[in-house]
Each structure stands twice: as structure tokens, then as C-alpha cells.
Design a protein around this motif. Structure first.
Motif, PDB file in Angstrom:
ATOM      1  N   ALA A 174      28.510  35.429  26.388  1.00 39.93           N
ATOM      2  CA  ALA A 174      29.769  35.779  28.196  1.00 39.93           C
ATOM      3  C   ALA A 174      30.716  34.883  28.286  1.00 39.93           C
ATOM      4  O   ALA A 174      32.225  34.853  28.332  1.00 39.93           O
ATOM      5  N   ALA A 175      31.036  32.614  28.563  1.00 40.08           N
ATOM      6  CA  ALA A 175      31.330  31.860  28.929  1.00 40.08           C
ATOM      7  C   ALA A 175      32.505  31.587  27.665  1.00 40.08           C
ATOM      8  O   ALA A 175      33.713  31.644  27.699  1.00 40.08           O
ATOM      9  N   VAL A 176      31.391  31.377  26.506  1.00 37.63           N
ATOM     10  CA  VAL A 176      32.522  30.412  25.649  1.00 37.63           C
ATOM     11  C   VAL A 176      31.865  30.868  24.629  1.00 37.63           C
ATOM     12  O   VAL A 176      32.480  30.173  23.237  1.00 37.63           O
ATOM     13  N   GLY A 177      30.878  31.949  24.350  1.00 40.78           N
ATOM     14  CA  GLY A 177      30.743  32.314  22.135  1.00 40.78           C
ATOM     15  C   GLY A 177      29.957  32.416  22.346  1.00 40.78           C
ATOM     16  O   GLY A 177      28.920  31.046  22.982  1.00 40.78           O
ATOM     17  N   ALA A 178      28.968  32.465  21.171  1.00 42.27           N
ATOM     18  CA  ALA A 178      27.640  32.219  21.003  1.00 42.27           C
ATOM     19  C   ALA A 178      27.484  30.870  19.529  1.00 42.27           C
ATOM     20  O   ALA A 178      26.311  29.963  19.897  1.00 42.27           O
ATOM     21  N   PRO A 179      28.528  30.411  19.526  1.00 44.54           N
ATOM     22  CA  PRO A 179      28.055  28.696  18.863  1.00 44.54           C
ATOM     23  C   PRO A 179      27.389  27.589  20.184  1.00 44.54           C
ATOM     24  O   PRO A 179      26.909  27.386  19.479  1.00 44.54           O
ATOM     25  N   ALA A 180      28.127  28.062  20.756  1.00 44.50           N
ATOM     26  CA  ALA A 180      27.028  27.195  21.676  1.00 44.50           C
ATOM     27  C   ALA A 180      26.376  27.117  22.918  1.00 44.50           C
ATOM     28  O   ALA A 180      25.051  26.453  23.007  1.00 44.50           O
TER      29      ALA A 180
END
Length: 411
Positions: A174-180
């Protein structure tokens, strides 16, 4: 002759096996390993559903990701033949490399459905075949009298990661995306590998084995097949992995989105509630020490799991869903802790790796079951599919308890 002191019970006994420094290292390694597994389970499952919007393709991904479980008999024979600590170091190294590769592809926007599936399968090759070696080492490190406690602590590790991993994964999506979120999985596998290094040399087989691997598999199946209690334990594992675990592995994103109207963070909370319940159940079992009637708790807890999933399939209220997931986690601890404990207690030490390999094979039906349940869910919906599966599991366990009553008395 001196009488042996009964094992301690209660809060002080719950962490008894962690006083063993070698088991503590293995336990911490498991904590980070399964943290990475749960994180990538949520993130990659969410990516699949976001990419395809298809319940069947989510189930197909799950089936392929879990298909390395079918290699369980080979993995069990290898665990009875080769240094188990080296096998675990190899598994953690492979998991680190695979998750790093998937995270890089996600970061540069080159992660289509087929690549997610390939990454899930590769990670399954790190997770599933290593399980017989992982569980066999526990008995060597802590001894038979502490086996139930140690397995409960291992289950606690998995449930702690089930609390932290999905919550962190959902929040990060939700905050910075799946890669993180995938990079967090990578770091957890790196910590798992680092903690295993001091255990090199542990987990060696006690005798030189010259029998070919496939001959070991055949002789192991024959010996286990003559053991009525071990077969009954494996049948419970088989039933649960046909009827219940594919639903948890495949359809939680669908329940979250379609039945409850939740986003990725809400899905993370659902899985966290299940992990918190499992953690509580594992703590309770660990505190019981070497208790009686392990078989009754195993069968009864698994039957309760089926009934609770049937109830979950009928709810559309978020608060009720969170509560039910917590209780589902509590019941799943009875299944998760005691299936391995009972299998190790009812088989000879020379067969432990192969017995656990047979357990992996029973779990390995999950991919095929996920495809079947996925097709059923596509036709009639996940609610009806889950309700039916839960009720069938309860009925199957009632029949098993009537046919093998000695399992209920086993302790």
C-alpha cells in the motif's frame, strides 16, 4: 532405580528447548526463513490476482508454487543419507538468490504472470524439499522428551512470521509497492543463512548409507505402510491438505477483495489474525510439555479447523472475519505442531527423513487440490467451495477416529 522427573509444564516450560544454544540458532534461522516465505506468499499472490483477476489463475500459480512438495520422498531419503545442516544452508542460499532475482524484475517492471509463476516454483524448490532435513534436525538437537516443545516453538516461529510478514507485506504494498516488500523477503533469507553457518557439522547421519536413493524410498514406504499409527497421521495430513490448506494458500486475496471489500493492507491484517491465533495455540502446546493424548488433540483440532473454515465461508462482516481467522489460527496450531511430532514419535529414527518425506508428499497433493478447488470456485464461488470442503473434512476425521481409535489415545 531412580524415577525420572516428570517434565515441567506451564509458562516457564514453554521456552525450554530454546535453552539449547544449537536449537536456538536453528529456531532463529527458521524465524527469518519463514518470515521471507510469508512475505513473498502475500506479495506474489497479490501480484497474481492484480495481474489476472482470475481465481483459477491464482489457484494455478499456487499449484505450481507448491508442486516441489511432490519431491518429498526424494528429499526425505536425501535427509536420511546426507548432512542435514548443509542441505539447509543450500536451501537458504537458493531462496535468497531467487527472491533477489524476482525483486529486481519487479523493480524494473518486467514481472508478467509467467515470471511470477516461475519465481514461485523456484522458491518452492528452496522451501519444500528442505523440510525433512529441517524437522529431522530438531529431534537430534533436543531429544525425544523435548520434541513436542521444540516443534511447538518452531510452529511459534512460523506463526510469528505469519503475524509480521503479511502485515509488513500488505503495508508496504500500500505504501511503496511490491518490489520493496520482496526486498524484505530477500533480507530475511540472508539472515536465515547467516544463522545456519554455526550449525555446520550437525545433522550428520549416524551410519554410512550405501543403498541407492530410490531403493531407500521404496523400503521406507514399505516400513511406514506397516505402521498403523503413522499411516493414520499421514491420512489426517492428506485430508487437510486436500480440503483446507489450498483454500488458505489460494483464495485469501479473493475473500479479502470480493467478500469483505478489503485492500492489500486488509488482507495482511486477515493473515496476521490467523498468525496471532496460531502463535497463541503454539504457546499453549509448548507449555504443556510432554503431555498425554497428543493424538486426540491432533484429530480434534483438525476437525475444528474444518468447521471454522465452513463458518468463515459464510461471513461478509470484517470484524467477524478477523475473529474467525484468529480462532482458525488457534486450531491450526494443533494440526501444525502435532503432525510432525506424532510422525517422529511413531517411527524409527532411521526412517525419520523418509517419514517426513512421506508427509511432504501428502502435503504435495495441495497443488492438484488447489486446481480442483479453483475450478470449483470458478463455477460456484469460493464461499460454497470452502463451506463444502470444511464439512467434508469434519466427516472424514470422524470416520478416521472411529477406524483408528488408538490414535486418539496416543501420547
Amino acid at each position: 532405580m531412580l524415577r525420572q522427573k516428570p517434565p515441567r509444564r506451564g509458562p516457564g516450560a514453554a521456552l525450554a528447548s530454546l535453552r539449547n544454544p544449537r536449537f536456538a540458532l536453528l529456531w532463529l534461522s527458521n524465524l527469518f526463513f519463514f518470515g521471507g516465505v510469508w512475505n513473498q506468499t502475500l506479495v506474489m499472490g497479490w501480484l497474481v490476482y492484480e495481474t489476472t483477476r482470475s481465481e483459477f489463475l491464482v489457484a494455478a500459480y499456487t499449484a505450481i508454487r507448491l508442486s516441489p512438495l511432490l519431491f518429498g520422498p526424494i528429499a526425505g531419503a536425501i535427509a536420511d543419507r546426507y548432512d542435514r545442516s548443509r542441505l539447509l544452508i543450500l536451501a537458504s542460499t537458493w531462496a535468497f538468490a531467487v527472491t533477489a532475482a524476482v525483486a529486481v524484475l519487479a523493480a524494473v517492471g518486467l514481472l508478467p504472470y509467467w515470471a511470477i509463476v516461475a519465481g514461485g516454483f523456484a522458491l518452492g524448490l528452496a522451501q519444500s524439499p528442505a523440510q525433512p532435513a529441517r524437522a529431522s534436525m530438531v529431534l537430534e538437537l533436543v531429544g525425544r522428551e523435548n520434541l513436542s516443545n521444540a516443534n511447538a516453538l518452531n510452529s511459534m516461529a512460523m506463526n510469528v512470521t505469519q503475524v509480521v510478514g503479511p502485515a509488513a507485506g500488505g503495508a508496504l504494498i500500500a505504501a511503496v509497492g511490491a518490489p520493496a516488500a520482496l526486498w524484505i523477503s530477500t533480507s530475511w533469507f540472508a539472515f536465515s543463512l547467516f544463522l545456519l553457518l554455526p550449525l555446520r557439522g550437525r545433522g550428520k547421519v549416524e551410519r554410512t548409507v550405501t543403498e541407492p536413493v530410490f531403493a531407500m524410498i521404496a523400503s521406507g514406504f514399505r516400513a511406514i505402510g506397516r505402521n498403523r499409527l503413522a499411516v493414520a497421521v499421514l491420512l489426517v495430513t492428506l485430508a487437510a491438505n486436500i480440503l483446507i490448506w489450498p483454500i488458505y494458500q489460494s483464495f485469501m486475496p479473493v475473500f479479502a477483495r470480493e467478500s469483505l471489500g478489503l485492500d492489500a493492507a486488509g488482507l495482511g491484517i486477515l493473515l496476521t489474525c490467523c498468525g496471532a491465533g496460531g502463535l497463541t495455540g503454539s504457546l499453549i502446546i509448548a507449555g504443556l510439555g510432554d503431555f498425554r493424548f497428543k493424538g486426540a488433540l491432533f484429530v480434534g483440532g483438525t476437525a475444528a479447523l474444518g468447521a471454522l473454515w465452513a463458518a468463515f465461508s459464510l461471513t461478509h462482516t470484517t470484524t467477524v472475519a478477523y475473529v474467525l481467522m484468529a480462532v482458525i489460527g488457534l486450531a491450526s496450531a494443533c494440526f501444525g505442531v502435532l503432525q510432525t511430532t506424532l510422525l517422529l514419535m511413531t517411527t524409527e529414527p532411521a526412517l525419520h527423513g523418509r517419514a517426513l518425506g512421506a508427509q511432504e508428499l501428502a502435503i504435495g497433493v495441495m497443488p492438484l487440490a488447489a486446481l480442483a478447488l479453483g475450478a470449483a470456485a470458478h463455477a460456484v464461488g469460493v464461499g460454497i467451495t470452502t463451506l463444502s470442503a470444511g464439512l467434508v473434512l469434519v466427516a472424514a476425521l470422524v470416520v478416521l477416529a472411529a477406524r483408528v481409535p488408538e490414535l486418539l489415545r496416543y501420547g
